[in-house]
Motif scaffolding. Structure first.
Motif, mmCIF file in Angstrom:
data_model
loop_
_atom_site.group_PDB
_atom_site.id
_atom_site.type_symbol
_atom_site.label_atom_id
_atom_site.label_comp_id
_atom_site.label_asym_id
_atom_site.label_seq_id
_atom_site.Cartn_x
_atom_site.Cartn_y
_atom_site.Cartn_z
ATOM 1 N N VAL A 156 0.685 -1.061 -0.008
ATOM 2 C CA VAL A 156 0.001 0.179 0.011
ATOM 3 C C VAL A 156 0.882 1.320 0.058
ATOM 4 O O VAL A 156 0.233 2.272 -0.125
ATOM 5 C CB VAL A 156 -1.014 -0.038 1.254
ATOM 6 C CG1 VAL A 156 -1.984 -1.206 0.946
ATOM 7 C CG2 VAL A 156 -0.302 -0.098 2.601
ATOM 8 N N TRP A 157 2.070 1.173 0.180
ATOM 9 C CA TRP A 157 3.266 2.281 0.174
ATOM 10 C C TRP A 157 4.311 1.783 -0.123
ATOM 11 O O TRP A 157 4.791 0.848 0.236
ATOM 12 C CB TRP A 157 3.059 2.854 1.526
ATOM 13 C CG TRP A 157 3.827 4.092 1.677
ATOM 14 C CD1 TRP A 157 3.529 5.388 1.415
ATOM 15 C CD2 TRP A 157 5.398 4.082 1.954
ATOM 16 N NE1 TRP A 157 4.794 6.162 1.632
ATOM 17 C CE2 TRP A 157 5.709 5.445 2.039
ATOM 18 C CE3 TRP A 157 6.239 3.202 2.617
ATOM 19 C CZ2 TRP A 157 7.059 5.800 2.461
ATOM 20 C CZ3 TRP A 157 7.549 3.616 2.940
ATOM 21 C CH2 TRP A 157 7.718 4.926 2.998
ATOM 22 N N LEU A 158 5.129 2.755 -0.882
ATOM 23 C CA LEU A 158 6.645 2.535 -1.276
ATOM 24 C C LEU A 158 7.265 3.614 -0.998
ATOM 25 O O LEU A 158 6.919 4.545 -1.382
ATOM 26 C CB LEU A 158 6.594 1.877 -2.929
ATOM 27 C CG LEU A 158 6.080 0.535 -3.275
ATOM 28 C CD1 LEU A 158 6.043 0.653 -4.644
ATOM 29 C CD2 LEU A 158 7.003 -0.511 -2.657
ATOM 30 N N ILE A 196 3.737 -2.244 -8.762
ATOM 31 C CA ILE A 196 4.344 -2.943 -7.558
ATOM 32 C C ILE A 196 3.273 -2.275 -6.512
ATOM 33 O O ILE A 196 2.930 -3.069 -5.772
ATOM 34 C CB ILE A 196 5.762 -2.565 -7.219
ATOM 35 C CG1 ILE A 196 6.682 -3.140 -8.166
ATOM 36 C CG2 ILE A 196 5.875 -3.074 -5.715
ATOM 37 C CD1 ILE A 196 6.708 -4.652 -8.107
ATOM 38 N N LEU A 197 2.914 -1.111 -6.610
ATOM 39 C CA LEU A 197 2.079 -0.485 -5.701
ATOM 40 C C LEU A 197 0.796 -1.178 -5.810
ATOM 41 O O LEU A 197 0.149 -1.031 -6.870
ATOM 42 C CB LEU A 197 1.935 1.204 -5.739
ATOM 43 C CG LEU A 197 1.409 1.933 -4.810
ATOM 44 C CD1 LEU A 197 1.962 1.743 -3.265
ATOM 45 C CD2 LEU A 197 1.312 3.331 -4.987
ATOM 46 N N GLY A 198 0.177 -1.461 -4.802
ATOM 47 C CA GLY A 198 -1.133 -2.364 -4.864
ATOM 48 C C GLY A 198 -1.068 -3.902 -5.047
ATOM 49 O O GLY A 198 -2.272 -4.366 -5.258
ATOM 50 N N LEU A 199 -0.092 -4.205 -5.379
ATOM 51 C CA LEU A 199 0.411 -5.832 -5.665
ATOM 52 C C LEU A 199 -0.240 -6.668 -4.483
ATOM 53 O O LEU A 199 0.267 -6.314 -3.425
ATOM 54 C CB LEU A 199 1.764 -5.774 -5.943
ATOM 55 C CG LEU A 199 2.005 -7.120 -6.851
ATOM 56 C CD1 LEU A 199 1.360 -7.567 -8.028
ATOM 57 C CD2 LEU A 199 3.500 -7.387 -7.110
ATOM 58 N N LEU A 200 -0.955 -7.742 -4.698
ATOM 59 C CA LEU A 200 -1.017 -8.721 -3.687
ATOM 60 C C LEU A 200 0.220 -9.570 -3.678
ATOM 61 O O LEU A 200 0.519 -10.140 -4.626
ATOM 62 C CB LEU A 200 -2.180 -9.739 -4.316
ATOM 63 C CG LEU A 200 -2.364 -10.762 -3.324
ATOM 64 C CD1 LEU A 200 -3.042 -10.464 -2.052
ATOM 65 C CD2 LEU A 200 -3.437 -11.788 -4.223
ATOM 66 N N ILE A 201 0.785 -9.522 -2.520
ATOM 67 C CA ILE A 201 1.936 -10.212 -2.366
ATOM 68 C C ILE A 201 2.154 -11.446 -1.370
ATOM 69 O O ILE A 201 2.708 -12.315 -1.252
ATOM 70 C CB ILE A 201 3.341 -9.483 -1.863
ATOM 71 C CG1 ILE A 201 3.094 -8.779 -0.648
ATOM 72 C CG2 ILE A 201 3.604 -8.275 -2.796
ATOM 73 C CD1 ILE A 201 4.069 -8.057 0.213
#
Length: 159
Positions: free
Chosen positions: A69-71, A97-102
């Motif tokens: 949610v934050w980089l 990458i921002l918002g990516l389900l990890i």
């Protein structure tokens, strides 16, 4: 064999049984199951140990999952959003990458001492087993390959 007992009326026996059972029943009813407590403790936004990203752990159907949610550096050298360039699937390399389900499939282990699931590492494009042990405002996060090659870090709760 000799057994000595005190005489007790039916009312006395009932009172003794109720006195013994009520605290146990109240504790069982008032305390949430350990798995629910573990899940609740993990919910929120967490800062990775190096401060480069923040992950939100939230419900996903009947389990928990984690999204970025934050980089610290959300854009590349060209001012474009950081993309999932190391993904082994070429069709997914254009995902930001921002918002990516990890993290996915997070659920309590059998004895409710940690959450286990899977984590995607966008730095190398690989998926690992992950084990989360939340404790107040910190959470131990351990990623493992074949349960023998592991690395861990401590995350800090942001909110």
């Amino acid at each position: 064999k000799f057994t000595w007992t005190l005489p007790m009326t039916k009312t006395g026996r009932l009172m003794l049984i109720c006195t013994a059972l009520v605290p146990t029943l109240l504790a069982a009813v008032s305390a949430p199951p350990a798995s629910a407590q573990l899940r609740e403790t993990a919910l929120g936004i967490w800062a990775e140990e190096d401060g480069e990203a923040r992950i939100e752990i939230a419900p996903c159907q009947d389990k928990l999952c984690g999204h970025i949610v934050w980089l610290k550096n959300p854009v590349d050298n060209n001012g474009q959003p950081q993309m999932d360039l190391n993904n082994p699937n070429p069709a997914l390399r254009n995902r930001p990458i921002l918002g990516l389900l990890i993290m996915a499939g997070l659920q309590p282990n059998d004895d409710n001492t940690y959450l286990e699931g899977r984590v995607y590492n966008s730095e190398d494009g690989k998926i690992y087993d992950v084990y989360l042990t939340p404790a107040g405002d910190t959470m131990e996060v351990e990623g493992c390959l074949m349960k023998i090659l592991c690395a861990s870090q401590t995350w800090t709760r942001v909110r």
